[in-house]
Design a protein around this motif. Structure first.
Motif, mmCIF file in Angstrom:
data_model
loop_
_atom_site.group_PDB
_atom_site.id
_atom_site.type_symbol
_atom_site.label_atom_id
_atom_site.label_comp_id
_atom_site.label_asym_id
_atom_site.label_seq_id
_atom_site.Cartn_x
_atom_site.Cartn_y
_atom_site.Cartn_z
ATOM 1 N N MET A 50 8.088 9.736 1.168
ATOM 2 C CA MET A 50 7.198 8.671 0.714
ATOM 3 C C MET A 50 6.198 8.295 1.804
ATOM 4 S SD MET A 50 9.924 6.303 -1.392
ATOM 5 C CE MET A 50 8.783 4.957 -1.666
ATOM 6 N N GLU A 51 6.694 8.190 3.015
ATOM 7 C CA GLU A 51 5.820 7.863 4.149
ATOM 8 C C GLU A 51 4.741 8.940 4.324
ATOM 9 O OE1 GLU A 51 5.014 5.290 7.431
ATOM 10 O OE2 GLU A 51 6.972 5.153 6.470
ATOM 11 N N LEU A 55 3.165 6.500 0.454
ATOM 12 C CA LEU A 55 3.902 5.495 -0.320
ATOM 13 C C LEU A 55 4.887 4.715 0.552
ATOM 14 C CD1 LEU A 55 4.746 7.637 -3.492
ATOM 15 C CD2 LEU A 55 2.976 5.870 -3.282
ATOM 16 N N GLY A 56 4.624 4.630 1.838
ATOM 17 C CA GLY A 56 5.522 3.982 2.786
ATOM 18 C C GLY A 56 5.500 2.460 2.697
ATOM 19 N N PRO A 57 6.103 1.802 3.699
ATOM 20 C CA PRO A 57 6.231 0.334 3.686
ATOM 21 C C PRO A 57 4.905 -0.418 3.578
ATOM 22 C CG PRO A 57 7.624 1.281 5.385
ATOM 23 C CD PRO A 57 6.787 2.407 4.843
ATOM 24 N N ASP A 58 3.862 0.057 4.245
ATOM 25 C CA ASP A 58 2.567 -0.630 4.153
ATOM 26 C C ASP A 58 2.040 -0.586 2.727
ATOM 27 O OD1 ASP A 58 2.639 -1.202 6.862
ATOM 28 O OD2 ASP A 58 1.355 0.494 7.416
ATOM 29 N N TYR A 59 2.163 0.557 2.080
ATOM 30 C CA TYR A 59 1.730 0.701 0.691
ATOM 31 C C TYR A 59 2.494 -0.279 -0.203
ATOM 32 C CZ TYR A 59 1.121 2.683 -3.965
ATOM 33 O OH TYR A 59 0.858 2.838 -5.298
ATOM 34 N N ARG A 60 3.814 -0.361 -0.020
ATOM 35 C CA ARG A 60 4.622 -1.270 -0.850
ATOM 36 C C ARG A 60 4.199 -2.716 -0.645
ATOM 37 N NH1 ARG A 60 8.354 2.510 0.680
ATOM 38 N NH2 ARG A 60 9.293 1.263 2.322
ATOM 39 N N ARG A 61 3.981 -3.108 0.611
ATOM 40 C CA ARG A 61 3.571 -4.495 0.898
ATOM 41 C C ARG A 61 2.204 -4.800 0.288
ATOM 42 N NH1 ARG A 61 6.099 -3.581 5.701
ATOM 43 N NH2 ARG A 61 4.230 -2.799 6.709
ATOM 44 N N GLN A 125 6.311 -3.309 -9.046
ATOM 45 C CA GLN A 125 7.511 -4.134 -8.915
ATOM 46 C C GLN A 125 7.378 -5.489 -9.601
ATOM 47 O OE1 GLN A 125 7.705 -3.554 -4.571
ATOM 48 N NE2 GLN A 125 9.661 -2.526 -4.927
ATOM 49 N N GLN A 126 6.174 -5.974 -9.782
ATOM 50 C CA GLN A 126 6.015 -7.264 -10.453
ATOM 51 C C GLN A 126 6.198 -7.138 -11.963
ATOM 52 O OE1 GLN A 126 2.749 -9.589 -9.154
ATOM 53 N NE2 GLN A 126 3.476 -11.364 -10.266
ATOM 54 N N THR A 127 5.600 -6.123 -12.560
ATOM 55 C CA THR A 127 5.692 -5.963 -14.010
ATOM 56 C C THR A 127 6.880 -5.095 -14.430
ATOM 57 O OG1 THR A 127 4.294 -3.982 -14.044
ATOM 58 C CG2 THR A 127 3.185 -6.145 -14.226
ATOM 59 N N GLN A 128 7.494 -4.401 -13.443
ATOM 60 C CA GLN A 128 8.604 -3.475 -13.704
ATOM 61 C C GLN A 128 8.207 -2.383 -14.695
ATOM 62 O OE1 GLN A 128 11.882 -3.475 -12.112
ATOM 63 N NE2 GLN A 128 10.461 -4.529 -10.769
#
Length: 157
Positions: A50-51, A55-61, A125-128
């Motif tokens: 993912m990184e 799609l790593g942590p920065d992308y998720r945030r 993650q908000q709308t699932q």
């Protein structure tokens, strides 16, 4: 304990390679790596891929989006002992607009110890709900697609 950083592809059809030392607390009453920790190590390999593709942590945030594993098939082929340093080789075997299929192979001392095939969806993650990959990520994943190994797609029998 954290996973080692993924290395660049090795030219053998792998999108990423991860090395991980087996911690003493991961050993079960039979004296080898407990089944849950095979999956943990494969999870580290998924995180590493993912990184690599963006799609790593920065992308998720920043986006509130991530990969969710929705199906997995693990094969435990040979035991792994305490202190062993395993190598997990990851192949991207298929990509769709909102999903990716991966195969992880765990190697030790030149022998294949375990495999995991998984399907993951790109989820807001908000709308699932599933959402398409960003164009740059989709291009990186598509460029990483390699031949599926012979065990891919098998059912438990």
């Amino acid at each position: 304990m954290t996973a080692a950083a993924p290395t660049a592809p090795d030219g053998g059809g792998y999108a990423a390679v991860l090395r991980q030392r087996v911690a003493p607390e991961w050993i079960d009453y039979n004296g080898h790596l407990s089944e849950a920790y095979y999956v943990l190590i494969f999870g580290f390999a998924t995180d590493g891929l993912m990184e690599r593709v963006g799609l790593g942590p920065d992308y998720r945030r920043e986006t509130g989006r991530s990969l969710y594993t929705v199906e997995a098939h693990v094969r435990y082929l040979r035991e792994v002992g305490e202190g062993s340093e395993v190598e997990v080789r990851t192949r991207v075997v298929a990509v769709g607009a909102k999903k990716v299929r991966l195969c992880h192979e765990m190697w030790l001392d030149g022998g294949l110890r375990a495999t995991e095939e998984l399907m993951a969806l790109h989820v807001d993650q908000q709308t699932q709900s599933t959402v398409p990959f960003p164009e740059a990520v989709a291009e990186r994943l598509a460029a990483a697609v390699g031949e599926a190994p012979d065990y891919a797609g098998r059912a438990i029998g």
